[in-house]
Design an enzyme around this catalytic site. Structure first.
Site, short mmCIF file in Angstrom:
data_model
loop_
_atom_site.label_atom_id
_atom_site.label_comp_id
_atom_site.label_asym_id
_atom_site.label_seq_id
_atom_site.Cartn_x
_atom_site.Cartn_y
_atom_site.Cartn_z
N ASP A 24 0.31 -0.50 13.06
CA ASP A 24 0.74 0.79 13.62
C ASP A 24 1.09 0.69 15.11
O ASP A 24 1.61 1.63 15.70
CB ASP A 24 -0.33 1.85 13.42
CG ASP A 24 -1.71 1.39 13.86
OD1 ASP A 24 -1.81 0.72 14.90
OD2 ASP A 24 -2.70 1.70 13.16
N ASP A 66 -8.35 -5.51 13.70
CA ASP A 66 -8.17 -4.06 13.54
C ASP A 66 -7.87 -3.78 12.07
O ASP A 66 -6.72 -3.58 11.67
CB ASP A 66 -7.03 -3.58 14.44
CG ASP A 66 -6.83 -2.08 14.37
OD1 ASP A 66 -7.75 -1.38 13.92
OD2 ASP A 66 -5.73 -1.61 14.75
N HIS A 86 -9.22 3.15 19.59
CA HIS A 86 -8.50 1.97 20.04
C HIS A 86 -8.95 1.50 21.42
O HIS A 86 -8.96 0.29 21.68
CB HIS A 86 -6.99 2.23 19.99
CG HIS A 86 -6.45 2.29 18.61
ND1 HIS A 86 -6.21 3.49 17.96
CD2 HIS A 86 -6.14 1.31 17.72
CE1 HIS A 86 -5.75 3.23 16.74
NE2 HIS A 86 -5.70 1.93 16.58
N GLN A 108 0.84 -1.19 0.00
CA GLN A 108 0.00 0.00 0.00
C GLN A 108 0.88 1.24 0.00
O GLN A 108 2.11 1.15 0.12
CB GLN A 108 -0.89 0.00 1.25
CG GLN A 108 -0.09 -0.02 2.54
CD GLN A 108 -0.88 -0.50 3.73
OE1 GLN A 108 -2.09 -0.53 3.72
NE2 GLN A 108 -0.18 -0.88 4.80
N ASP A 110 -0.26 -12.08 5.38
CA ASP A 110 -1.70 -11.90 5.19
C ASP A 110 -2.45 -12.61 6.31
O ASP A 110 -2.17 -13.77 6.64
CB ASP A 110 -2.10 -12.48 3.83
CG ASP A 110 -3.60 -12.43 3.61
OD1 ASP A 110 -4.12 -11.34 3.34
OD2 ASP A 110 -4.25 -13.50 3.73
N ALA A 111 -3.41 -11.91 6.92
CA ALA A 111 -4.11 -12.44 8.08
C ALA A 111 -4.89 -13.71 7.75
O ALA A 111 -4.93 -14.66 8.56
CB ALA A 111 -5.04 -11.37 8.66
#
Length: 547
Positions: A334, A406, A311, A279, A388-389
């Site tokens: 993050d 998230d 959060h 990205q 990748d999840a």
């Protein structure tokens, strides 16, 4: 009546001494000339497919929902190609001049399309009103124009190749389309593996336009120059020189253009702008008292002013409902969700799975972002996996007390599979007995149907749910949202477990800065009031999230 342009029957030689009708006067032998035309077909087909892919990719990035953008671009372009083919019939008697003009126009329009689309998005994206649809209208206009010009190529090339050596129509069409399809293959592979990673969207499109102009000009001005009048040769030469000059000037200024456009989109305080393999990552602010903003693919993902409200609402209700020694965070590169998890002293292990190693590195090493996340990713209890999840969940055999999803939201096509029944089934398998799953499900007030589709999809895996929402200054990372927008909005969440989960906060472990038990109950009631009945779960083969 015999058509004077009809080819002689196969096997019948042309009468000796008789000139062939409309035969092109070439500077090379007919066989060589025919080969050069096919090479031109190959090059033009490669460029044409690059233009299509470039429009789809850039529109998906700027506007969102790649399925919709691909459908619009391809359907409009194919329709326009048919119109272009019909319109090209009027140019058959001046095929060389017509082909040269078409390729010069295609090189200019296709080469500059990415820059023009990005400019409209950057400078008019936050104007609102009729201007909010500017990028979409321009996308359709470019698809139409490029399709018209690509459609005009084949009839003109058919005429040119027949003028070199007459043959039956079936054989000529087979030769042309063979070269066309092979060129499309090369263009289709060159875009993702060469042009995009090495040159980027803007420079890649400009380079493709230059190749297009050279290929078209070489055929018209080189191979078929004797078919052009003196005036026609000069006009075509000047047109190609101007096109190449415009493309070269744009390529030389593309760096300055990108910086100016980035400032228009993100404001004047861009500190980091990186195109990773996953990205585009942009960090703004974070110095001299300015709040830190994190943008992923042009969408606001973290706002330093209100990220804590997001959060805390994502993490603490799930952490307060039972054991939470082992926690899995899907997304969250993050480090901000991990920061909230680590505020619970009984946490022993946190696994963070995010596909972008560059974002993780920034979360660890960027001074402003690492300060904001409390240096959470350096904590020895935190283990980061850049994968990748979906793929990671398929292969893991670990179980967790809490699984936190998230992710940006179901309105972005790239993450749709991570909001599917199959994905939540894998997440359910990773839950330990008594474990809880919490999912960021996008905004509730502006997209209730998408939000409650997420809830229905989680329920389809056998989990029971509790939905809630919290208010925020920004409506969350939604496709098509101008990054500078500060319109009021909310964030929606779904808490799930094998038995009905209870929304609560543990007063003995921490004091939330933005949540209280009373406000959490009110947030649950506010979400329930938006309930949309009768929604079906979203699956990999039948995604149900609205655009």
């Amino acid at each position: 009546m015999i058509d004077p342009h009809a080819p002689a029957p196969p096997g019948v030689p042309h009468p000796p001494g008789e000139s062939r009708p409309n035969q092109a006067r070439l500077p090379v032998r007919p066989g060589t000339g025919r080969f050069l035309v096919l090479v031109g077909v190959f090059a033009c087909a490669a460029c044409g497919l690059v233009y299509e892919l470039e429009l789809v990719a850039l529109a998906s990035y700027l506007i969102g929902n790649s399925v919709t953008q691909a459908s619009v671009v391809l359907s409009v372009m194919v329709f326009a190609m048919g119109i272009g083919s019909l319109a090209a019939k009027r140019l058959r008697h001046r095929a060389a001049a017509g082909f040269g003009a078409v390729e010069a126009a295609l090189a200019l329009v296709g080469g500059c399309s990415a820059m023009a689309l990005y400019a409209v998005f950057a400078w008019t994206g936050d104007w609102g009103g009729v201007w909010s649809g500017g990028p979409r209208c321009l996308l359709v206009a470019f698809s139409l124009a490029i399709g018209l010009l690509i459609g005009a190529e084949i009839p003109l090339l058919m005429e040119l190749i027949q003028r070199i050596r007459r043959q039956d129509a079936g054989g000529a069409v087979a030769d042309l389309f063979a070269a066309d399809y092979v060129g499309a293959l090369v263009g289709g592979l060159a875009f993702p593996f060469l042009l995009l990673p090495q040159f980027g969207q803007l420079t890649g499109a400009l380079l493709t336009g230059a190749v297009n102009a050279v290929a078209g000009g070489a055929l018209a001005l080189g191979l078929f120059r004797r078919d052009l009048t003196r005036r026609g040769r000069w006009l075509l030469l000047v047109a190609n020189v101007v096109v190449l000059g415009v493309l070269a000037a744009a390529a030389a200024l593309v760096g300055d253009f990108e910086r100016a456009a980035r400032q228009a989109v993100y404001g004047g305080h861009v500190r980091v702008a990186l195109r990773t393999g996953v990205q585009e990552v942009v960090l703004t602010g974070g110095t001299h008292g300015r709040p830190l903003d994190l943008f992923l693919d042009g969408r606001l993902r973290v706002n330093g002013d209100d990220e804590r409200a997001y959060h805390e609402a994502l993490v603490h209700p799930a952490m307060s409902g039972g054991p939470h020694a082992r926690v899995l965070v899907l997304g969250g590169g993050d480090g901000l969700a991990a920061r909230e998890v680590l505020r619970h002293p009984r946490v022993r292990r946190v696994d963070v799975v995010d596909p972008d190693p560059v974002l993780v590195r920034l979360a660890r090493r960027d001074p402003a972002l690492s300060t904001l996340n409390g240096h959470a990713l350096w904590d020895p209890r935190v283990h980061v996996c850049t994968e990748d999840a979906f793929r990671w969940l398929r292969h893991t055999r670990r179980t967790y007390d809490v699984v936190i999803v998230d992710l940006p939201g179901p309105g972005i096509t790239a993450s749709t599979k991570l909001y599917s029944q199959e994905f939540y089934g894998l997440a359910r398998r990773a839950l330990a007995p008594g474990g809880r799953l919490v999912v960021h499900a996008g905004p509730v007030a502006s997209r209730p149907r998408a939000f409650w589709t997420v809830e229905a999809t989680i329920r389809a895996t056998g989990l029971r749910t509790a939905a809630y929402r919290v208010g925020g200054r920004t409506p969350g990372p939604m496709a098509g949202l101008a990054p500078s927008s500060g319109a009021p909005g909310d964030w929606g969440f779904v808490l799930a477990a094998r038995s009905r989960p209870v929304l609560t906060l543990d007063p003995y472990e921490l004091r939330s800065r933005t949540l209280t038990p009373a406000s959490l109950r009110a947030d649950e009631r506010a979400a329930v009031r938006t309930w949309v009945p009768g929604l079906q779960p979203s699956t990999l083969v039948h995604p149900r999230y609205p655009d």
